[in-house]
Design a protein around this motif. Structure first.
Motif, PDB file in Angstrom:
ATOM      1  N   ARG A   1       2.485   4.305 -11.060  1.00  0.00           N
ATOM      2  CA  ARG A   1       2.683   4.581  -9.632  1.00  0.00           C
ATOM      3  C   ARG A   1       3.350   3.388  -8.947  1.00  0.00           C
ATOM      4  N   VAL A   2       2.920   2.198  -9.292  1.00  0.00           N
ATOM      5  CA  VAL A   2       3.530   1.001  -8.716  1.00  0.00           C
ATOM      6  C   VAL A   2       4.986   0.896  -9.151  1.00  0.00           C
TER       7      VAL A   2
ATOM      8  N   GLY B   1      10.718   1.246  -7.787  1.00  0.00           N
ATOM      9  CA  GLY B   1      12.019   1.889  -7.948  1.00  0.00           C
ATOM     10  C   GLY B   1      12.555   2.408  -6.623  1.00  0.00           C
ATOM     11  N   LYS B   2      11.677   2.998  -5.813  1.00  0.00           N
ATOM     12  CA  LYS B   2      12.109   3.516  -4.508  1.00  0.00           C
ATOM     13  C   LYS B   2      12.502   2.371  -3.578  1.00  0.00           C
TER      14      LYS B   2
ATOM     15  N   GLY C   1       3.439   5.525   3.673  1.00  0.00           N
ATOM     16  CA  GLY C   1       4.136   6.704   3.177  1.00  0.00           C
ATOM     17  C   GLY C   1       4.626   6.509   1.753  1.00  0.00           C
ATOM     18  N   LEU C   2       5.098   5.301   1.453  1.00  0.00           N
ATOM     19  CA  LEU C   2       5.557   4.984   0.104  1.00  0.00           C
ATOM     20  C   LEU C   2       4.414   5.119  -0.899  1.00  0.00           C
ATOM     21  N   GLY C   3       3.243   4.658  -0.507  1.00  0.00           N
ATOM     22  CA  GLY C   3       2.079   4.765  -1.383  1.00  0.00           C
ATOM     23  C   GLY C   3       1.723   6.207  -1.674  1.00  0.00           C
ATOM     24  N   TYR C   4       1.725   7.048  -0.625  1.00  0.00           N
ATOM     25  CA  TYR C   4       1.406   8.469  -0.821  1.00  0.00           C
ATOM     26  C   TYR C   4       2.454   9.153  -1.693  1.00  0.00           C
ATOM     27  N   GLU C   5       3.736   8.826  -1.483  1.00  0.00           N
ATOM     28  CA  GLU C   5       4.810   9.410  -2.288  1.00  0.00           C
ATOM     29  C   GLU C   5       4.701   9.004  -3.761  1.00  0.00           C
ATOM     30  N   SER C   6       4.101   7.861  -4.022  1.00  0.00           N
ATOM     31  CA  SER C   6       3.988   7.351  -5.386  1.00  0.00           C
ATOM     32  C   SER C   6       2.716   7.799  -6.091  1.00  0.00           C
ATOM     33  N   GLY C   7       1.867   8.567  -5.407  1.00  0.00           N
ATOM     34  CA  GLY C   7       0.682   9.114  -6.050  1.00  0.00           C
ATOM     35  C   GLY C   7      -0.640   8.503  -5.630  1.00  0.00           C
ATOM     36  N   PHE C   8      -0.603   7.480  -4.774  1.00  0.00           N
ATOM     37  CA  PHE C   8      -1.860   6.876  -4.298  1.00  0.00           C
ATOM     38  C   PHE C   8      -2.436   7.738  -3.177  1.00  0.00           C
ATOM     39  N   ASN C   9      -3.759   7.863  -3.157  1.00  0.00           N
ATOM     40  CA  ASN C   9      -4.361   8.709  -2.121  1.00  0.00           C
ATOM     41  C   ASN C   9      -4.915   7.918  -0.944  1.00  0.00           C
TER      42      ASN C   9
END
Length: 358
Positions: free
Chosen positions: A303-304, A309-310, A323-331
């Protein structure tokens, strides 16, 4: 300002802080069982400190003295039931038996004559110290098992919540240890100077519990966790051969790389097993022995990497870290920050400043 005034001021601040924490829990829109237990526990903290103020201001009123002596029996049971509520949808009547010592000492306290008061304080003190030490020690022991289980089977932020409970248990044990030392010195010298530090450690414990409880505890609602987790030697008699381990490792790596299942915040070892057709205990063995990591660390490192990459590919000025965290799979935001710094050694903001050259 003399010591008694400072003690009263510290107790008053602590009582107000506990009440504010209770209101914050009450303000939550969707409250579950752990929330309600945490709410009433904060009320107990506030009542404990307010009763201490009442005893200091009105020493002739016996009610304050009795409550201050007895209410300490509530903290251990509330801590235990709070942790139990994470793995249960409801609590049964046997759980209420944990509050029986409080009721017994509270009722008996009102019938104690003044000439027996000193002896009664000693009688109450010994089981209270045992209660305040035994409950957090038991919780810490249980949480150690849960942390091990969760790290090898799940990838969500629950692991952080489990760890904060372990930390609170340690703080409880440290607090009671300091209290015992204070009591020993006080009995040896006959001086109550250290009472201020006793109140202060109590308020600090409350503040730490409130901060971490509101940050992690109220979001924690895991499934049932097995009572025993043993990692050491568990793969000693595994039927998997070296070539099978190698083959399965490639399947796992390709699946994670191609399908990016880590973008699902609830992705678990069970889901990986169903997707690859590899048994769960074989997955655990391969991830641990072949990849030298845990399921939690494997998925969150992916996820990191996705978040990195983004950040490198896109216009970072239009991104929010949450938002980046949520897009990467973190809740949760806290889980994203924790794992990002664990992998990169920097916070997201520090990393962005570094790659942007500012």
């Amino acid at each position: 300002m003399d010591s008694s005034a400072l003690i009263n001021m510290t107790s008053g601040v602590g009582a107000v802080v506990a009440a504010l924490f209770a209101l914050l829990v009450l303000a939550k829109k969707k409250k579950n069982l752990p929330d309600w237990i945490l709410f009433f526990w904060f009320i107990v903290f506030s009542a404990h400190l307010f009763c201490g103020l009442g005893r200091s201001a009105y020493p002739s009123i016996k009610t304050f003295e009795v409550f201050v002596m007895s209410i300490g029996f509530l903290h251990g049971p509330f801590f235990l039931l709070y942790t139990k509520s994470f793995t249960r949808k409801s609590l049964g009547w046997p759980d209420s038996l944990h509050f029986l010592p409080f009721v017994i000492f509270l009722v008996c306290g009102f019938f104690i004559q003044n000439d027996f008061q000193i002896r009664w304080q000693i009688i109450v003190l010994i089981p209270k110290i045992i209660s305040l030490a035994a409950y957090p020690a038991y919780v810490y022991h249980q949480q150690a098992k849960r942390v091990a289980y969760w790290e090898n089977n799940h990838s969500d932020s629950t692991l952080l919540a489990l760890r904060w409970i372990k930390m609170i248990a340690l703080l409880f044990l440290l607090s009671i240890g300091v209290g015992v030392i204070r009591l020993t010195v006080e009995l040896a010298t006959g001086v109550a100077y250290f009472e201020l530090w006793d109140v202060l450690r109590y308020v600090l414990l409350l503040t730490a519990m409130g901060f971490f409880g509101l940050q992690y505890g109220m979001m924690y609602q895991p499934e049932y966790i097995p009572g025993t987790v043993r990692e050491e030697g568990m793969y000693k008699h595994s039927p998997l051969k070296p070539d099978e381990i190698e083959k399965y490792a490639h399947i796992i790596q390709h699946y994670i790389q191609d399908k990016e299942p880590f973008l699902d915040p609830n992705f678990s070892l069970t889901a990986l097993s169903e997707a690859t057709g590899i048994r769960k205990h074989h997955l655990s063995q391969i991830i641990s022995s072949k990849m030298n990591t845990s399921f939690y660390n494997l998925i969150n490192s992916k996820r990191v990497a996705h978040a990195l990459g983004k950040l490198k590919r896109e216009d970072i000025t239009n991104l929010t870290f949450e938002g980046l965290g949520y897009e990467s799979g973190f809740n949760t935001k806290s889980s994203f920050y924790y794992n990002f710094k664990k992998v990169t050694g920097k916070t997201p903001m520090q990393y962005v400043k570094e790659i942007s050259g500012s």
